[in-house]
Motif scaffolding. Sequence first.
Motif, PDB file in Angstrom:
ATOM      1  N   UNK A  53      42.469  43.385  38.799  1.00  0.00           N
ATOM      2  CA  UNK A  53      42.571  43.719  40.210  1.00  0.00           C
ATOM      3  C   UNK A  53      41.251  43.375  40.876  1.00  0.00           C
ATOM      4  N   UNK A  54      41.342  42.567  41.912  1.00  0.00           N
ATOM      5  CA  UNK A  54      40.135  42.079  42.591  1.00  0.00           C
ATOM      6  C   UNK A  54      39.847  42.929  43.827  1.00  0.00           C
ATOM      7  N   UNK A  55      38.625  43.461  43.893  1.00  0.00           N
ATOM      8  CA  UNK A  55      38.230  44.289  45.036  1.00  0.00           C
ATOM      9  C   UNK A  55      36.850  43.887  45.526  1.00  0.00           C
ATOM     10  N   UNK A  56      36.486  44.482  46.667  1.00  0.00           N
ATOM     11  CA  UNK A  56      35.156  44.196  47.218  1.00  0.00           C
ATOM     12  C   UNK A  56      34.520  45.503  47.667  1.00  0.00           C
ATOM     13  N   UNK A  57      33.259  45.709  47.303  1.00  0.00           N
ATOM     14  CA  UNK A  57      32.574  46.938  47.705  1.00  0.00           C
ATOM     15  C   UNK A  57      32.095  46.821  49.155  1.00  0.00           C
ATOM     16  N   UNK A  58      31.652  47.945  49.748  1.00  0.00           N
ATOM     17  CA  UNK A  58      31.155  47.854  51.134  1.00  0.00           C
ATOM     18  C   UNK A  58      29.904  47.005  51.221  1.00  0.00           C
ATOM     19  N   UNK A  59      29.238  46.849  50.083  1.00  0.00           N
ATOM     20  CA  UNK A  59      28.056  45.992  50.066  1.00  0.00           C
ATOM     21  C   UNK A  59      28.444  44.512  50.020  1.00  0.00           C
TER      22      UNK A  59
END
Length: 206
Positions: A53-59
Motif C-alpha cells: 500500500x503506497x502512502x505519503x506522509x505530511x512531510x
Amino acid sequence: MPKGQHYGRTQTRAYTTEYYRIHANFLKPLLTKPLGSYCINSEFLADGHKKLYLEESNMGIRYVTFSINDNLHQIALKLDNRSASNKLYITCPYCQKQRQHLYAIKTAYVCRKCIGLHYPSQSERSNERLIRRIRKLRIQLWGYDWPDVNNMFKNVRYWPKPKWMRWKTFEQKRNKITELENRYWPMAVVQIKTTFNEYFMTDSKK
Ligand SMILES: [Zn+2]
C-alpha cells in the motif's frame, strides 16, 4: 483473474534456505504513481511480499506498507537529492537505515545487516555459495573479460555461444547456470525485462 496474479503457486517457495532481494530502483516508479494498493507481479514472492500500500506522509515522504504474517512492514522511499543521479534509498523496517537493497525473507523484508537477527545465517552462507557457483560457471563459459560476468543483475539467457563450443554442450552448460540464477535473483530478471506496468498493477480487489 487479472494478469500476473498467480494464486495457488507454492512451488517456488520450496527453497527455504534462500531469499530474494529488491533493489531500491525497482520501487522508483512508485514515486510518481497514484497512492493506493499495488501488487508486485513476481511468481517468486509470497503473497505478503507482493501486496503493498503506497502512502505519503505530511512531510511529503512516500512509503509503502507490506503486511507479512500479520505484521506491518513500512518502507520509506527516500530520494537522495544531493547526488546528481537522484539515487533512491529504501529504509529497512527493522533498523530504519537507508539501504539500496532489502531482502525478502520468510517473515519480513529486512536489510542485509538485519538478516542475521531474523534468519539463520546459514541461509546467507548458502546464498553466497550459490553466487560463487554461478560466477565460476559463467567464467568457464565466457571468461573473466566478459563485461557482465560478475553482474548478478544480468541473466545469461542471451549471452553468445563461445565459438569453439558445440551448441549442445553450450546449451547444457548455459541451462545449468540459468537454473541457478532463477533460484537466486528472480527480482533481477524481472528488472531487466520489464517496464513498470508489467510488474506492478493496481490491486483489483481493493
Ligand atoms: Zn536493517
